[in-house]
Design a protein around this motif. Structure first.
Motif, short mmCIF file in Angstrom:
data_model
loop_
_atom_site.label_atom_id
_atom_site.label_comp_id
_atom_site.label_asym_id
_atom_site.label_seq_id
_atom_site.Cartn_x
_atom_site.Cartn_y
_atom_site.Cartn_z
N ALA A 57 0.82 -1.20 0.00
CA ALA A 57 0.00 0.00 0.00
C ALA A 57 0.86 1.26 0.00
O ALA A 57 0.56 2.24 -0.69
N VAL A 58 1.96 1.24 0.75
CA VAL A 58 2.90 2.37 0.78
C VAL A 58 3.42 2.66 -0.62
O VAL A 58 3.50 3.82 -1.05
N ALA A 59 3.75 1.61 -1.35
CA ALA A 59 4.30 1.77 -2.70
C ALA A 59 3.26 2.33 -3.67
O ALA A 59 3.64 2.98 -4.66
N LEU A 60 1.98 2.13 -3.38
CA LEU A 60 0.94 2.56 -4.31
C LEU A 60 0.44 3.98 -4.06
O LEU A 60 -0.08 4.62 -4.97
N THR A 61 0.60 4.49 -2.83
CA THR A 61 0.04 5.80 -2.53
C THR A 61 0.95 6.93 -3.00
O THR A 61 2.18 6.81 -2.96
N ALA A 62 0.34 8.03 -3.43
CA ALA A 62 1.10 9.22 -3.85
C ALA A 62 0.89 10.37 -2.88
O ALA A 62 1.39 11.47 -3.11
N ASN A 63 0.16 10.11 -1.78
CA ASN A 63 -0.08 11.15 -0.79
C ASN A 63 0.88 10.99 0.38
O ASN A 63 0.97 9.90 0.97
N VAL A 64 1.59 12.06 0.72
CA VAL A 64 2.63 12.00 1.75
C VAL A 64 2.04 11.61 3.09
O VAL A 64 2.58 10.74 3.80
N ARG A 65 0.94 12.24 3.50
CA ARG A 65 0.34 11.96 4.81
C ARG A 65 -0.16 10.52 4.88
O ARG A 65 -0.05 9.86 5.92
N GLU A 66 -0.72 10.05 3.81
CA GLU A 66 -1.22 8.68 3.77
C GLU A 66 -0.06 7.68 3.90
O GLU A 66 -0.17 6.68 4.62
N ARG A 67 1.04 8.00 3.23
CA ARG A 67 2.22 7.13 3.32
C ARG A 67 2.74 7.07 4.76
O ARG A 67 3.09 6.01 5.28
N GLU A 68 2.76 8.25 5.41
CA GLU A 68 3.22 8.29 6.80
C GLU A 68 2.32 7.45 7.70
O GLU A 68 2.79 6.73 8.59
N LEU A 69 1.01 7.54 7.48
CA LEU A 69 0.06 6.77 8.27
C LEU A 69 0.30 5.27 8.09
O LEU A 69 0.30 4.49 9.06
N LEU A 70 0.50 4.85 6.84
CA LEU A 70 0.73 3.43 6.57
C LEU A 70 2.02 2.94 7.22
O LEU A 70 2.07 1.83 7.78
N LEU A 71 3.06 3.75 7.17
CA LEU A 71 4.33 3.36 7.78
C LEU A 71 4.22 3.29 9.30
O LEU A 71 4.86 2.45 9.95
N GLU A 72 3.40 4.16 9.88
CA GLU A 72 3.15 4.08 11.33
C GLU A 72 2.45 2.77 11.68
O GLU A 72 2.74 2.14 12.71
N ARG A 73 1.55 2.34 10.83
CA ARG A 73 0.86 1.07 11.06
C ARG A 73 1.83 -0.10 10.94
O ARG A 73 1.74 -1.07 11.69
N VAL A 74 2.78 0.00 10.02
CA VAL A 74 3.81 -1.04 9.89
C VAL A 74 4.63 -1.11 11.18
O VAL A 74 4.87 -2.20 11.74
N ALA A 75 5.06 0.05 11.68
CA ALA A 75 5.89 0.09 12.89
C ALA A 75 5.15 -0.42 14.10
O ALA A 75 5.76 -0.97 15.04
N ALA A 76 3.81 -0.29 14.11
CA ALA A 76 3.03 -0.69 15.28
C ALA A 76 2.73 -2.19 15.29
O ALA A 76 2.24 -2.73 16.32
N LEU A 77 3.01 -2.88 14.21
CA LEU A 77 2.71 -4.31 14.16
C LEU A 77 3.61 -5.09 15.10
O LEU A 77 4.84 -4.90 15.11
N PRO A 78 3.06 -5.99 15.89
CA PRO A 78 3.90 -6.85 16.72
C PRO A 78 4.60 -7.92 15.88
O PRO A 78 4.22 -8.15 14.71
N ALA A 79 5.57 -8.55 16.44
CA ALA A 79 6.24 -9.64 15.74
C ALA A 79 5.29 -10.83 15.64
O ALA A 79 4.38 -11.00 16.46
N ASP A 80 5.49 -11.65 14.62
CA ASP A 80 4.65 -12.83 14.46
C ASP A 80 4.80 -13.76 15.65
O ASP A 80 5.89 -13.96 16.19
N ALA A 81 3.69 -14.34 16.08
CA ALA A 81 3.76 -15.34 17.13
C ALA A 81 4.45 -16.59 16.59
O ALA A 81 4.28 -16.95 15.42
N PRO A 82 5.23 -17.30 17.40
CA PRO A 82 5.91 -18.50 16.91
C PRO A 82 4.90 -19.59 16.55
O PRO A 82 3.82 -19.65 17.11
#
Length: 434
Positions: free
Chosen positions: A409-434
């Motif tokens: 989704a980050v690669a597809l968006t051309a809006n700066v604020r939207e990209r920042e929001l998506l990257l924040e969601r990436v950073a907030a993801l926990p690690a996969d459970a084993p």
């Protein structure tokens, strides 16, 4: 002193320009010529008002001046005597402050059932013979009163590009000999749909900008809402016109809550609903009630489904009526999206239905719908598809897949604020459970 007068002229022009162009266009039957004559009246105001003072009725002054220019134009073009006499009588009535202007009323009644110059202008500027981009630019120029520079800035497009679109649009209308009238009978519905689409496109671009550094462009949302209100007032018996103004009132009610102080996006579920504009909500719900009453009346006469704008307004009303995000009637929203999918089938509608189903019945049910859309050509470059899928995957604990979808989704968006929001969601993801 002159600066204050010039500001007053600019304000009057912004309010009155569409009506002036509409009145003159009815007389000369050429949109390009009508705009030039209206501009001549504006130039006359810039010359006279700083010296003579602002007239008591500035809109009437500009209209009368523009009509005089139209009279000269018609006279020089050796138009029919009947046309000149009608225009001359109209001017005399204006100058004598005759109210209502019986010449305008008679001519309008002769032209169509609704009989309004502005309505004719709207239908002409939004004629399907023009591309969607041309319709949007011409509508904002003629009806929104925006300058070419303002339109270009709003859409982040080069000013010469917008200017070319407007010039070509006028030329296309002239070459196609598009009649300056409100369509009637079977022609009305498709033409009205074109008008509604233009206003809807303008609002959507303002509500969530496709490109640039800002999440929203409030000037566009305000212009679209103003045009929708105008159309709803001019066409009070059209359910979809009432539905569109209901939708835009309700959507506009959230604007103040959609960003934080730094301009960063706040998604619907996280918004402070105390910041929603409750006056706009009341206006929107009232417009929705009007549209539903019109549809009910039509159903008594033979049955009719609500149109796409009425349905979308009903969906927005579900959010507006919910005191909290948790109180939202997602099952009702899912039902409304199912009806919308029948009325106007679209992969985007299905994607929105998937969100509602996911909220009402759980993420697995929503994901089934989204996965069926992954190969839809229309959504191939639509960033909200991987974004929605990522949200559902996150709720299912499939964090690695969610992370991959968010990066897509980050690669597809051309809006700066939207990209920042998506990257924040990436950073907030926990690690996969084993």
């Amino acid at each position: 002193m002159h600066s204050a007068t010039h500001q007053a002229i600019a304000a009057v022009w912004r309010i009155e320009s569409a009506r002036i162009v509409a009145v003159v266009a009815r007389l000369v039957r050429d949109l390009g010529v009508a705009e030039e004559l209206a501009q001549d009246a504006l130039v006359a105001a810039l010359e006279h008002w700083p010296r003579d003072g602002i007239p008591d009725k500035p809109g009437a002054w500009l209209t009368t001046t523009a009509k005089r220019r139209a009279l000269d134009h018609l006279r020089h073009g050796k138009m029919r005597d009947e046309k000149l006499q009608a225009l001359g009588a109209d001017l005399e009535a204006q100058e004598a402050l005759v109210v209502p202007d019986f010449v305008d009323a008679l001519d309008a009644a002769r032209q169509d059932d609704i009989g309004d110059d502005l309505l004719r202008l709207i239908f002409t500027a939004c004629h399907p013979v023009l591309s969607a981009e041309a319709r949007v630019a011409l509508t904002l120029k003629l009806l929104g009163g925006l300058s070419t520079h303002e339109i270009a800035r709003a859409f982040l497009v080069a000013e010469p590009t917008i200017a070319q679109r407007i010039v070509r649009a006028k030329r296309t209308l002239a070459e196609a000999q598009v009649p300056y009238e409100v369509p009637r009978g079977a022609e009305l519905a498709p033409r009205l749909a074109s008008v509604l689409e233009v206003i809807y496109l303008v609002f959507n671009e303002g509500y969530t900008a496709t490109t640039g550094e800002d999440w929203m462009r409030p000037a566009l949302t305000q212009e679209a809402l103003r045009l929708a209100r105008m159309l709803a007032e001019l066409a009070p018996r059209e359910p979809e016109a009432q539905g569109l103004v209901a939708l835009l009132e309700l959507q506009s009610s959230r604007l103040a809550a959609r960003t934080d102080r730094e301009g960063r996006p706040i998604l619907l579920q996280d918004q402070d609903r105390a910041r929603w504009d409750h006056l706009l909500i009341r206006r929107g719900l009232a417009a929705l009630s009007r549209s539903e009453a019109l549809i009910e009346g039509m159903a008594d006469a033979g049955g009719v489904l609500p149109g796409p704008y009425v349905l979308q307004a009903a969906i927005a009303a579900c959010h507006a009526r919910a005191a909290t995000a948790q109180a939202t009637d997602w099952a009702r929203i899912a039902e409304l999206y199912a009806v919308l999918a029948r009325v106007r089938p679209s992969p985007v509608v299905e994607l929105n239905r998937a969100v509602a189903v996911g909220m009402a019945r759980g993420p697995r049910a929503g994901l089934e719908i989204v996965d069926a859309l992954r190969d839809a050509p229309a959504l191939r470059h639509y960033q909200w598809l991987p974004s929605v899928r990522a949200d559902l995957l996150t709720k299912l604990g499939r964090y690695a897949e969610a992370r991959a979808e968010l990066m897509r989704a980050v690669a597809l968006t051309a809006n700066v604020r939207e990209r920042e929001l998506l990257l924040e969601r990436v950073a907030a993801l926990p690690a996969d459970a084993p």
